[in-house]
Design a protein around this motif. Structure first.
Motif, mmCIF file in Angstrom:
data_model
loop_
_atom_site.group_PDB
_atom_site.id
_atom_site.type_symbol
_atom_site.label_atom_id
_atom_site.label_comp_id
_atom_site.label_asym_id
_atom_site.label_seq_id
_atom_site.Cartn_x
_atom_site.Cartn_y
_atom_site.Cartn_z
ATOM 1 N N GLU A 50 0.859 -1.286 -0.119
ATOM 2 C CA GLU A 50 0.041 -0.047 -0.164
ATOM 3 C C GLU A 50 0.929 1.178 -0.014
ATOM 4 O O GLU A 50 1.523 1.327 1.038
ATOM 5 N N PRO A 51 0.687 1.982 -1.195
ATOM 6 C CA PRO A 51 1.714 3.261 -1.420
ATOM 7 C C PRO A 51 1.255 4.510 -0.501
ATOM 8 O O PRO A 51 2.207 5.344 -0.162
ATOM 9 N N ASP A 52 0.056 4.529 -0.048
ATOM 10 C CA ASP A 52 -0.638 5.642 0.634
ATOM 11 C C ASP A 52 -0.457 5.440 2.281
ATOM 12 O O ASP A 52 -0.695 4.667 2.822
ATOM 13 N N PHE A 53 0.101 6.745 2.695
ATOM 14 C CA PHE A 53 0.604 6.582 4.105
ATOM 15 C C PHE A 53 -0.570 6.303 5.151
ATOM 16 O O PHE A 53 -0.896 5.525 6.019
ATOM 17 N N ALA A 54 -1.528 7.159 4.767
ATOM 18 C CA ALA A 54 -3.105 7.126 5.688
ATOM 19 C C ALA A 54 -3.629 5.697 5.411
ATOM 20 O O ALA A 54 -4.082 5.214 6.473
ATOM 21 N N LEU A 55 -3.650 5.183 4.130
ATOM 22 C CA LEU A 55 -4.321 3.971 3.937
ATOM 23 C C LEU A 55 -3.460 2.668 4.529
ATOM 24 O O LEU A 55 -3.834 1.788 5.328
ATOM 25 N N ALA A 56 -2.026 2.692 4.470
ATOM 26 C CA ALA A 56 -1.377 1.879 5.232
ATOM 27 C C ALA A 56 -1.403 1.777 6.589
ATOM 28 O O ALA A 56 -1.429 0.781 6.947
ATOM 29 N N MET A 57 -1.279 2.850 7.363
ATOM 30 C CA MET A 57 -1.388 2.950 8.589
ATOM 31 C C MET A 57 -2.690 2.486 9.236
ATOM 32 O O MET A 57 -3.126 1.832 10.036
ATOM 33 N N PHE A 58 -3.802 2.963 8.537
ATOM 34 C CA PHE A 58 -5.293 2.480 8.658
ATOM 35 C C PHE A 58 -5.240 0.810 8.684
ATOM 36 O O PHE A 58 -5.828 0.070 9.643
ATOM 37 N N LEU A 59 -4.799 0.255 7.430
ATOM 38 C CA LEU A 59 -4.895 -1.152 7.585
ATOM 39 C C LEU A 59 -4.137 -1.759 8.530
ATOM 40 O O LEU A 59 -4.283 -2.832 8.958
ATOM 41 N N LEU A 60 -2.693 -1.047 8.791
ATOM 42 C CA LEU A 60 -1.789 -1.926 9.762
ATOM 43 C C LEU A 60 -2.434 -1.815 11.101
ATOM 44 O O LEU A 60 -2.678 -2.591 12.060
ATOM 45 N N SER A 61 -2.548 -0.244 11.447
ATOM 46 C CA SER A 61 -2.895 -0.169 12.949
ATOM 47 C C SER A 61 -4.074 -0.491 13.297
ATOM 48 O O SER A 61 -4.318 -0.807 14.630
ATOM 49 N N VAL A 62 -5.166 0.254 12.714
ATOM 50 C CA VAL A 62 -6.385 0.221 13.350
ATOM 51 C C VAL A 62 -7.099 -1.175 12.779
ATOM 52 O O VAL A 62 -7.956 -1.918 13.591
ATOM 53 N N MET A 63 -6.841 -1.671 11.850
ATOM 54 C CA MET A 63 -7.494 -2.978 11.313
ATOM 55 C C MET A 63 -6.525 -4.021 11.795
ATOM 56 O O MET A 63 -7.291 -4.984 12.491
ATOM 57 N N GLY A 64 -5.393 -4.058 11.617
ATOM 58 C CA GLY A 64 -4.510 -5.090 11.622
ATOM 59 C C GLY A 64 -4.157 -5.247 13.170
ATOM 60 O O GLY A 64 -4.428 -6.371 14.072
ATOM 61 N N GLU A 65 -3.330 -4.151 13.610
ATOM 62 C CA GLU A 65 -2.651 -4.454 15.192
ATOM 63 C C GLU A 65 -3.668 -4.467 16.053
ATOM 64 O O GLU A 65 -3.702 -5.016 17.151
ATOM 65 N N GLY A 66 -5.084 -3.741 15.652
ATOM 66 C CA GLY A 66 -6.157 -3.932 16.590
ATOM 67 C C GLY A 66 -6.505 -5.269 16.891
ATOM 68 O O GLY A 66 -6.915 -5.346 17.949
ATOM 69 N N THR A 67 -6.727 -5.945 15.807
ATOM 70 C CA THR A 67 -7.268 -7.157 15.945
ATOM 71 C C THR A 67 -5.887 -8.000 16.403
ATOM 72 O O THR A 67 -6.237 -8.985 17.161
ATOM 73 N N PHE A 68 -4.585 -7.818 16.240
ATOM 74 C CA PHE A 68 -3.556 -8.606 16.561
ATOM 75 C C PHE A 68 -3.690 -8.449 17.956
ATOM 76 O O PHE A 68 -3.312 -9.299 19.019
ATOM 77 N N LEU A 69 -3.971 -7.232 18.816
ATOM 78 C CA LEU A 69 -3.965 -6.963 20.115
ATOM 79 C C LEU A 69 -5.091 -7.917 20.911
ATOM 80 O O LEU A 69 -4.672 -8.382 21.993
ATOM 81 N N SER A 70 -6.071 -8.108 20.197
ATOM 82 C CA SER A 70 -7.110 -9.276 20.830
ATOM 83 C C SER A 70 -6.502 -10.520 20.874
ATOM 84 O O SER A 70 -6.676 -11.346 21.781
ATOM 85 N N LEU A 71 -5.739 -10.952 19.875
ATOM 86 C CA LEU A 71 -5.101 -12.104 19.582
ATOM 87 C C LEU A 71 -3.812 -12.327 20.963
ATOM 88 O O LEU A 71 -3.917 -13.261 21.526
ATOM 89 N N LEU A 72 -3.128 -11.138 21.272
ATOM 90 C CA LEU A 72 -2.240 -11.486 22.326
ATOM 91 C C LEU A 72 -2.974 -11.439 23.628
ATOM 92 O O LEU A 72 -2.251 -12.111 24.380
ATOM 93 N N TRP A 73 -3.830 -10.709 23.811
ATOM 94 C CA TRP A 73 -4.574 -10.867 25.266
ATOM 95 C C TRP A 73 -5.339 -12.314 25.262
ATOM 96 O O TRP A 73 -5.259 -12.764 26.656
ATOM 97 N N PHE A 74 -5.624 -12.761 24.199
ATOM 98 C CA PHE A 74 -6.220 -14.235 24.227
ATOM 99 C C PHE A 74 -4.861 -15.166 24.759
ATOM 100 O O PHE A 74 -5.221 -15.840 25.489
ATOM 101 N N ILE A 75 -3.992 -15.133 23.928
ATOM 102 C CA ILE A 75 -2.771 -15.875 24.235
ATOM 103 C C ILE A 75 -2.165 -15.768 25.658
ATOM 104 O O ILE A 75 -2.024 -16.511 26.400
ATOM 105 N N ARG A 76 -2.373 -14.376 26.176
ATOM 106 C CA ARG A 76 -1.901 -14.236 27.458
ATOM 107 C C ARG A 76 -2.913 -14.928 28.391
ATOM 108 O O ARG A 76 -2.525 -15.779 29.393
ATOM 109 N N GLU A 77 -4.076 -15.050 27.934
ATOM 110 C CA GLU A 77 -5.033 -15.611 29.215
ATOM 111 C C GLU A 77 -4.966 -17.203 29.128
ATOM 112 O O GLU A 77 -5.247 -17.608 30.203
ATOM 113 N N HIS A 78 -4.515 -17.790 27.921
ATOM 114 C CA HIS A 78 -4.331 -19.054 28.003
ATOM 115 C C HIS A 78 -2.804 -19.584 28.028
ATOM 116 O O HIS A 78 -2.425 -20.596 27.708
#
Length: 401
Positions: free
Chosen positions: A249-277
């Motif tokens: 993704e060449p556009d900064f705003a779009l890349a950071m949206f896909l990474l931080s808001v969509m991706g890393e936000g989902t990834f954060l839920s995964l990390l808390w799940f792994i911690r729980e178990h």
């Protein structure tokens, strides 16, 4: 330095003693010349053996006149800075203010510095404050700097426990998956970092420390994966395709949206799940520490994109189009590596007992629902309607990131 009080034409004296210009005497000379007007003479007294020779050479280089005993101040220094400008607001009350679009001619200068005319003009691509700025970026950077942790000290590596082979294998597979996701999360901001105008120094610093965070996560996840079995798990073509789409993704705003808001936000839920178990203290520690960093990454993504969308309402349409475009590009891929899904199920189950496996499978299904709900909340924070958020969240890659 000594002088009389007879006015402009009276000779001002500078006594250097045995201090030569090559030993720092030029600093005293510059200071003395700064106190007299252009055209006035300064008598320089000293006993350094090379003083006369050094004075002649220095005056030629600096644009002053020298007759063997006196230095007459020239105007070259003033002319040199005549076209200079401050890299920031001209208002003295706001010496460190951030402008909306810093020009290339400010180059690498510190914000607020006096920039000499004629300096190189680097071709920075990210020069619009609207695209990169967040009102809390300085606070987030300060928080990030204070929250840095040392993998050797923060993780209780000595508390490693010998787990059943299958459970350890599940942990290894999950860690392998986390590493490849963190590789992408490092490379995406790193690619844009060199494009950012240094005038936005807090944003530049925060992205740099984000890269450092991800590098540290790669280290601890790799180390945990190799702790017992000495061999990593599998990496699927579908997972690689999903992550590659972030990096293209060449556009900064779009890349950071896909990474931080969509991706890393989902990834954060995964990390808390792994911690729980987590079946051992080391696994619990590495995901807990990583989650603390990832929460900050998500916070910056939300903050600067919300500000950007407020100033440019059409941004939301571009963000939605980016999700749809990525979904279309990945439609023919397998999505989440089945080995990862199975490893998460076994991690939550804790054993191969049928009832435990059922609980583990339900837990992973519940995790996916929670990921969807959290994504929708973040999308609504960016101004999407409930319906739009639901649609976009459903289009998010099955690979989580």
């Amino acid at each position: 330095m000594a002088s009389s009080t007879l006015g402009f034409r009276d000779l001002v004296e500078l006594r250097l003693g045995d201090l030569g210009l090559h030993e720092g005497g030029h600093l005293l000379l510059e200071r003395a010349l700064a106190d007299i007007p252009v055209g006035q003479a300064l008598s320089v007294q000293g006993v350094s053996p090379t003083l006369a020779i050094d004075l002649a050479a220095w005056c030629r280089a600096q644009g002053h006149a020298y007759d063997g005993t006196r230095v007459t101040r020239g105007s070259a220094t003033l002319a040199r800075w005549r076209g200079a400008e401050r890299a920031g607001q001209p208002d003295a009350a706001l010496p460190d203010a951030v402008v909306e679009r810093p020009p290339a001619r400010w180059g690498l200068a510190a914000r607020g510095a006096l920039v000499e005319a004629g300096a190189p003009e680097p071709a920075f691509l990210l020069t619009d404050k609207r695209s990169v700025w967040s009102e809390d970026v300085a606070r987030l950077y300060a928080q990030a700097a204070a929250a840095q942790w040392d993998p050797a000290l923060a993780v209780p590596w000595e508390a490693v426990e010998e787990l059943p082979t299958e459970i350890e294998g599940a942990v290894v597979q999950i860690m392998t998956y986390l590493v490849e996701n963190e590789n992408a999360a490092l490379l995406v901001p790193a690619r844009f970092l060199s494009q950012l105008h240094p005038h936005f120094r807090e944003a530049m610093q925060l992205l740099a420390i984000q890269c450092a965070d991800e590098a540290r996560h790669v280290e601890v996840f790799t180390r945990r994966a190799l702790l017992q079995q000495g061999q990593l798990g599998t990496s699927s073509a579908g997972g690689q395709a999903s992550l590659q789409s972030l990096m293209r993704e060449p556009d900064f705003a779009l890349a950071m949206f896909l990474l931080s808001v969509m991706g890393e936000g989902t990834f954060l839920s995964l990390l808390w799940f792994i911690r729980e178990h987590a079946p051992d203290p080391v696994t619990e520690a590495v995901v807990r520490l990583a989650a603390q960093d990832e929460a900050r990454h998500v916070a910056f993504g939300l903050s600067h994109l919300a500000r950007h969308a407020e100033q440019e309402p059409s941004l939301r349409g571009r963000l939605a189009a980016a999700v749809e475009r990525r979904h279309g590009a990945l439609a023919q891929t397998a999505g989440l590596n089945q080995d990862v899904f199975d490893a998460l199920t076994l991690l939550a189950a804790g054993s191969f007992e049928p009832a435990a496996i059922r609980r583990g499978h339900r837990a992973v299904s519940q995790l996916q629902q929670e990921m969807d709900g959290a994504r929708r909340q973040r999308l609504e924070r960016l101004g999407f309607s409930t319906g739009e958020a639901e649609t976009l969240s459903a289009l998010h890659t099955r690979n989580f990131m």
